[in-house]
Design an enzyme around this catalytic site. Structure first.
Site, PDB file in Angstrom:
ATOM      1  CE  LYS A   1       7.745  -1.003   3.947  1.00 56.39           C
ATOM      2  NZ  LYS A   1       7.353  -1.539   5.214  1.00 56.39           N
TER       3      LYS A   1
ATOM      4  CG  ASP B   1      -0.640  -4.634   8.647  1.00 54.06           C
ATOM      5  OD1 ASP B   1      -1.667  -5.442   8.680  1.00 54.06           O
ATOM      6  OD2 ASP B   1      -0.118  -4.306   7.737  1.00 54.06           O
TER       7      ASP B   1
ATOM      8  CG  ASN C   1       2.819  -7.688   7.559  1.00 56.63           C
ATOM      9  OD1 ASN C   1       3.227  -7.464   6.308  1.00 56.63           O
ATOM     10  ND2 ASN C   1       1.934  -7.139   8.059  1.00 56.63           N
TER      11      ASN C   1
ATOM     12  CB  SER D   1      -0.997   0.023   1.123  1.00 52.39           C
ATOM     13  OG  SER D   1      -0.225  -0.086   2.313  1.00 52.39           O
TER      14      SER D   1
END
Length: 448
Positions: free
Chosen positions: A163, A293, A298, A145
């Site tokens: 990332k 989360d 993950n 996202s």
């Protein structure tokens, strides 16, 4: 090198992230128009068949769900994050065919094209950044996202996962949340009685935290230190020399999606689910800090060692000692079925307030007692065949239909609830059987 980021032949890899507030607003407006057009078409078809169309049914169609999923994946940012949060519980609230369409939002977004990637890295590392790498794969290995992940190898031989945050994401969070909240309310996609305001408020705060890559780097270090040398878990190491506010550099881990274990032997599925549940208990009662989360993406598993690789530490939240003690009292009350103690602890953690009507308090306590039943049972709990989630959903929808409900739990309590619920859903996906009473007992006895 696997292609240069300025190679025009690579432009087909993804679609540009709309970075400006106006551009994102226009995309949201286009989505609303598409939904309305889909609803009109469905309504005309139903009318031609002699049926009286209902607006909620017209909006909640597979075609419209596909429009939403496609557009949110292209927008990324807070808009997609809200779609992910909705999809976590989609199977409990929305029809199965709609849930199946939204499900991919949990693990994938469209990547940004190479030219946009090049512009981001030029700004972060300077125009000569390619000289740092012996290999840089322009095709992302993951796109989520608020950022996408690229694999690279430095000239000194480090195998890295980078990332990289999409441009304009931090500046668009508040407006994205407001726009998607308005779209959801307008569409009628959520059944009456389901109050999504706490979800949107928490999504706003969570997105601001997740967009802070320096903060995430500190969280990565903290969890890596706690789990250093663990036989069951592995956390990638951070590489500070390549980290910036918009880039997080860490070890590349050779691991497969945890959901791939759905076809593994029963003992492997049971052990993996037990590890993750035990980790949640440690986060609450030992560390007082949680990666909140529960997105399945993950968690990955190393094929050779069986260790669970923990990824994405942007959504880490610390809890106050008072809140943790209140949750401990709530757990002990649930184990002993002490209804009055459970009521007092439920108020302390914010599940209800002193002024919550008695009938609503009784429903909340009944839901809590139902949720605690598998933990009181000394036999392994079979996540695959239990109807616990469906029963809790029905009780929640029944309570949600009461328009007098005004109490909203605090954000930290909602985050703990979400993590627990997400871990339950993952254990159910793995069709695991777990002795929950054994996992909880040490924490119930020792206290926080």
């Amino acid at each position: 090198m696997v292609g240069r980021p300025d190679d025009p032949d690579r432009e087909r890899i993804g679609t540009p992230v709309p970075a400006g507030r106006l551009a994102r607003l226009l995309r949201m407006g286009g989505l609303a128009g598409g939904l309305a057009g889909g609803a009109v078409g469905a309504g005309l078809r139903q009318a031609a068949e002699g049926r009286r169309p209902r607006i909620g049914d017209l909006m909640l169609t597979p075609g419209n769900a596909r429009r939403v999923a496609t557009e949110l994946a292209r927008m990324r940012g807070a808009a997609m994050k809200v779609g992910q949060l909705l999809s976590m519980d989609a199977g409990e609230v929305l029809p199965p065919e709609i849930a199946a369409i939204l499900d991919p939002l949990r693990s994938a977004a469209e990547p940004m094209p190479p030219r946009q990637l090049r512009d981001v890295l030029d700004a972060e590392w300077g125009a000569d950044w390619l000289r740092r790498f012996a290999h840089f794969d322009v095709r992302p290995i993951a796109a989520a996202s608020i950022g996408q992940v690229h694999r690279a190898r430095t000239r000194d031989g480090r195998d890295l996962a980078l990332k990289i945050q999409y441009p304009g994401i931090r500046a668009s969070i508040d407006s994205d949340i407001a726009n998607i909240a308005g779209l959801v309310r307008w569409s009628g996609a959520v059944p009456p009685g389901i109050d999504l305001a706490p979800l949107f408020d928490d999504a706003r705060r969570q997105l601001h935290e997740e967009a802070d890559y320096l903060r995430e780097g500190r969280n990565l270090d903290a969890f890596g230190s706690r789990l250093a040398g663990a036989a069951d878990f592995v956390v990638p190491r951070r590489h500070p020399d390549l980290c910036t506010p918009n880039v997080l550099a860490m070890d590349y881990l050779h691991a497969a999606p945890v959901e791939d274990l759905a076809t593994a032997p029963q003992a492997v599925r049971d052990a993996t689910a037990a590890r993750l549940i035990a980790l949640v208990l440690r986060e609450i009662f030992e560390w007082r800090e949680m990666q909140t989360d529960p997105n399945f993406a993950n968690y990955r598993v190393e094929p050779e060692t069986g260790r669970v690789a923990l990824l994405d530490f942007g959504a880490v939240r610390s809890f106050s000692p008072d809140l943790v003690r209140a949750f401990h009292r709530l757990m002990r009350a649930g184990l002993s079925r002490d209804r009055e103690a459970a009521r007092e602890a439920a108020i302390a953690v914010g599940l209800m307030g002193d002024r919550t009507p008695s009938r609503q308090q009784q429903t909340i306590l009944r839901m809590f007692d139902t949720a605690m039943a598998p933990i009181r049972d000394p036999r392994p709990f079979d996540f695959a065949y239990s109807d616990l989630a469906a029963r809790l959903r029905d009780m929640g929808l029944e309570m949600g239909a009461d328009r007098e409900i005004a109490h909203v739990p605090p954000g930290d309590t909602l985050l703990i609830q979400r993590k627990v619920a997400g871990t339950y859903l993952l254990a159910a996906r793995l069709r695991a059987r777990v002795d929950l009473s054994r996992l909880v007992a040490p924490h119930a006895e020792a206290g926080p």
